[in-house]
Design an enzyme around this catalytic site. Structure first.
Site, PDB file in Angstrom:
ATOM      1  N   CYS A   1     -16.028  10.595 -26.035  1.00  0.00           N
ATOM      2  CA  CYS A   1     -17.335  11.242 -26.302  1.00  0.00           C
ATOM      3  C   CYS A   1     -17.227  12.506 -27.156  1.00  0.00           C
ATOM      4  O   CYS A   1     -18.105  12.785 -27.983  1.00  0.00           O
ATOM      5  CB  CYS A   1     -18.053  11.536 -24.990  1.00  0.00           C
ATOM      6  SG  CYS A   1     -16.986  12.067 -23.660  1.00  0.00           S
TER       7      CYS A   1
ATOM      8  N   HIS B   1     -22.091  17.469 -24.943  1.00  0.00           N
ATOM      9  CA  HIS B   1     -20.794  18.028 -25.345  1.00  0.00           C
ATOM     10  C   HIS B   1     -20.969  18.761 -26.673  1.00  0.00           C
ATOM     11  O   HIS B   1     -21.501  18.191 -27.644  1.00  0.00           O
ATOM     12  CB  HIS B   1     -19.775  16.914 -25.594  1.00  0.00           C
ATOM     13  CG  HIS B   1     -19.210  16.280 -24.360  1.00  0.00           C
ATOM     14  ND1 HIS B   1     -19.626  16.562 -23.080  1.00  0.00           N
ATOM     15  CD2 HIS B   1     -18.206  15.358 -24.236  1.00  0.00           C
ATOM     16  CE1 HIS B   1     -18.928  15.833 -22.216  1.00  0.00           C
ATOM     17  NE2 HIS B   1     -18.057  15.090 -22.887  1.00  0.00           N
TER      18      HIS B   1
ATOM     19  N   ARG C   1     -18.771  -2.050  -3.520  1.00  0.00           N
ATOM     20  CA  ARG C   1     -19.693  -1.131  -2.826  1.00  0.00           C
ATOM     21  C   ARG C   1     -21.142  -1.343  -3.250  1.00  0.00           C
ATOM     22  O   ARG C   1     -22.058  -1.216  -2.451  1.00  0.00           O
ATOM     23  CB  ARG C   1     -19.321   0.335  -3.143  1.00  0.00           C
ATOM     24  CG  ARG C   1     -18.031   0.825  -2.548  1.00  0.00           C
ATOM     25  CD  ARG C   1     -17.795   2.286  -2.952  1.00  0.00           C
ATOM     26  NE  ARG C   1     -17.532   2.450  -4.393  1.00  0.00           N
ATOM     27  CZ  ARG C   1     -16.352   2.311  -4.960  1.00  0.00           C
ATOM     28  NH1 ARG C   1     -15.313   2.007  -4.228  1.00  0.00           N
ATOM     29  NH2 ARG C   1     -16.189   2.476  -6.266  1.00  0.00           N
TER      30      ARG C   1
HETATM   31  P1  A2P Z   1     -19.775   1.718  -8.057  1.00  0.00           P
HETATM   32  O1  A2P Z   1     -21.040   2.523  -8.254  1.00  0.00           O
HETATM   33  O2  A2P Z   1     -20.006   0.443  -7.316  1.00  0.00           O
HETATM   34  O3  A2P Z   1     -18.639   2.547  -7.544  1.00  0.00           O
HETATM   35  P2  A2P Z   1     -19.153   6.889 -12.878  1.00  0.00           P
HETATM   36  O4  A2P Z   1     -17.987   7.143 -13.778  1.00  0.00           O
HETATM   37  O5  A2P Z   1     -20.430   7.448 -13.400  1.00  0.00           O
HETATM   38  O6  A2P Z   1     -18.887   7.326 -11.480  1.00  0.00           O
HETATM   39  O7  A2P Z   1     -19.351   5.284 -12.833  1.00  0.00           O
HETATM   40  C1  A2P Z   1     -18.301   4.415 -12.598  1.00  0.00           C
HETATM   41  C2  A2P Z   1     -18.813   2.970 -12.633  1.00  0.00           C
HETATM   42  O8  A2P Z   1     -17.677   2.126 -12.504  1.00  0.00           O
HETATM   43  C3  A2P Z   1     -19.746   2.639 -11.488  1.00  0.00           C
HETATM   44  O9  A2P Z   1     -20.658   1.650 -11.883  1.00  0.00           O
HETATM   45  C4  A2P Z   1     -18.785   2.091 -10.461  1.00  0.00           C
HETATM   46  O10 A2P Z   1     -19.349   1.202  -9.548  1.00  0.00           O
HETATM   47  C5  A2P Z   1     -17.840   1.317 -11.343  1.00  0.00           C
HETATM   48  N1  A2P Z   1     -16.561   1.113 -10.659  1.00  0.00           N
HETATM   49  C6  A2P Z   1     -15.752   2.063 -10.120  1.00  0.00           C
HETATM   50  N2  A2P Z   1     -14.706   1.487  -9.506  1.00  0.00           N
HETATM   51  C7  A2P Z   1     -14.856   0.143  -9.649  1.00  0.00           C
HETATM   52  C8  A2P Z   1     -14.123  -0.992  -9.239  1.00  0.00           C
HETATM   53  N3  A2P Z   1     -12.986  -0.890  -8.558  1.00  0.00           N
HETATM   54  N4  A2P Z   1     -14.600  -2.226  -9.570  1.00  0.00           N
HETATM   55  C9  A2P Z   1     -15.733  -2.352 -10.266  1.00  0.00           C
HETATM   56  N5  A2P Z   1     -16.484  -1.305 -10.681  1.00  0.00           N
HETATM   57  C10 A2P Z   1     -16.053  -0.079 -10.385  1.00  0.00           C
END
Ligand code: A2P
Length: 333
Positions: A127, A248, A38
């Site tokens: 955390c 936290h 994404r």
């Molecule tokens: P993306 O922003 O493209 O979804 P948070 O926990 O703050 O929501 O962040 C989660 C992080 O992990 C984001 O950078 C997100 O990217 C990434 N992430 C979530 N799902 C995937 C995936 N399937 N592959 C790679 N990165 C992921």
């Protein structure tokens, strides 16, 4: 000089990792950013120039020295070994590897020595555990912790960007009708993330149930024992989610191999790295947000069962609780 990657770079912790690397002038020669498909192709302005976000699933990890992972446990399990095989040391913020015997679990400033003994992966603790370890670690080293009763007051950013969005949305939806909040006639604003509303509320069950305790609570038990190298320590946990954006708090009562006075505890805490003891003012999550140190207050001798010490510790869960500690581990490397 190192080539560094942030995996999960667009998330709440990943963004904080980037800003901390910049603030601390981390000596890196190349920065790579990975996230999901994404976000792939989006550009991030950094101190080292513009960096294009790569798709974790298809990126080639060759040439990376240190990879800071914070994209969720499933991604860590699926990709960390690929990065290690390509030559990187992975500092993993998820719970995927924390309890594996050959993976050090490191709170920088508390058990730095453990970082030297890795086989490619070093785990960043949970955390909540991290925050209380900053205070419990120095006390344990001096007088040997044997029992801790700890209740957490965990902010929604511990659940990532989605947690913060959900709290804002629910507060917006509920704040104009205080009478409904006071009389139990409120309407559930709808929740995708938490089992019950978090706006104007407190959820005395952070994480998901494993048995009669949640995974967050088990992390506090097991990670405390591993970090302190004290497998016998009795930890009685309760993890609570509170309507706070960042920070936290943990209220803990601790008993040791011998009685510990308030004065001695204050002296030990005053000499410990990464914490500030506040005596004049009570430290709160709002005070902790955006700073590196864990704030400790309300230090007192236990009354119910004398001989121990009770205290309150609060820290920025995105910084010391996650991103800062990961960067500090990278600095140790
Ligand atoms: P993306 O922003 O493209 O979804 P948070 O926990 O703050 O929501 O962040 C989660 C992080 O992990 C984001 O950078 C997100 O990217 C990434 N992430 C979530 N799902 C995937 C995936 N399937 N592959 C790679 N990165 C992921």
């Amino acid at each position: 000089m190192k080539r560094v990657a942030i995996v999960g770079a667009t998330g709440a912790v990943g963004r904080t990792m980037l800003s901390i690397l910049q603030d601390r002038e981390f000596p890196l020669t190349e920065l790579r950013l990975m996230a999901s498909a994404r976000s792939a192709g989006s550009k991030v302005e950094t101190k080292w120039g513009e960096v294009e976000v790569e798709d974790l699933a298809t990126c080639d990890p060759s040439g990376i020295d240190i990879a800071l992972f914070s994209a969720g446990g499933a991604r860590s399990k699926a990709f960390a070994h690929k990065f290690v095989e390509a030559g990187a040391v992975v500092v993993d913020n998820s719970s995927a590897f924390r309890m594996e015997p050959n993976v050090p679990l490191v709170v920088a400033g508390v058990n730095d020595h453990a970082a030297g003994d890795h086989q490619g992966i070093i785990a960043n603790p949970n955390c909540t555990t991290m925050t209380i370890m900053m205070a419990a670690g120095p006390l344990h080293r001096a007088v040997g912790l044997n029992q801790m009763i700890a209740s957490s007051y965990q902010s929604v950013s511990g659940s990532g960007m989605q947690g913060m969005k959900e709290l804002s949305h629910q507060i917006d939806a509920m704040r104009d009708n205080p009478d409904a909040l006071a009389t139990g006639t409120w309407e559930d604003p709808g929740s995708g993330l938490y089992e019950r509303p978090i706006g104007f509320n407190v959820l005395p069950m952070a994480g998901s149930l494993v048995d009669t305790y949640t995974d967050e609570e088990w992390k506090l038990v097991n990670e405390t024992r591993k970090i302190l190298e004290a497998p016998e320590v009795a930890v009685e946990p309760l993890c609570v989610r509170v309507p706070v954006m960042v920070g936290h708090g943990i209220a803990a009562s601790m008993w040791f191999d011998r009685d510990l006075s308030r004065d001695e505890a204050l002296e030990l805490l005053a000499g410990a790295p990464g914490i500030q003891v506040w005596n004049e003012k009570t430290p709160t999550p709002l005070d902790s947000a955006g700073i590196d140190d864990v704030l400790v207050g309300r230090v007192r001798e236990t009354v119910g069962r004398p001989g121990g010490v009770s205290l309150w510790a609060v820290g920025d869960n995105l910084r010391k609780g996650a991103a800062l500690n990961a960067v500090q581990i990278a600095e140790l490397l």
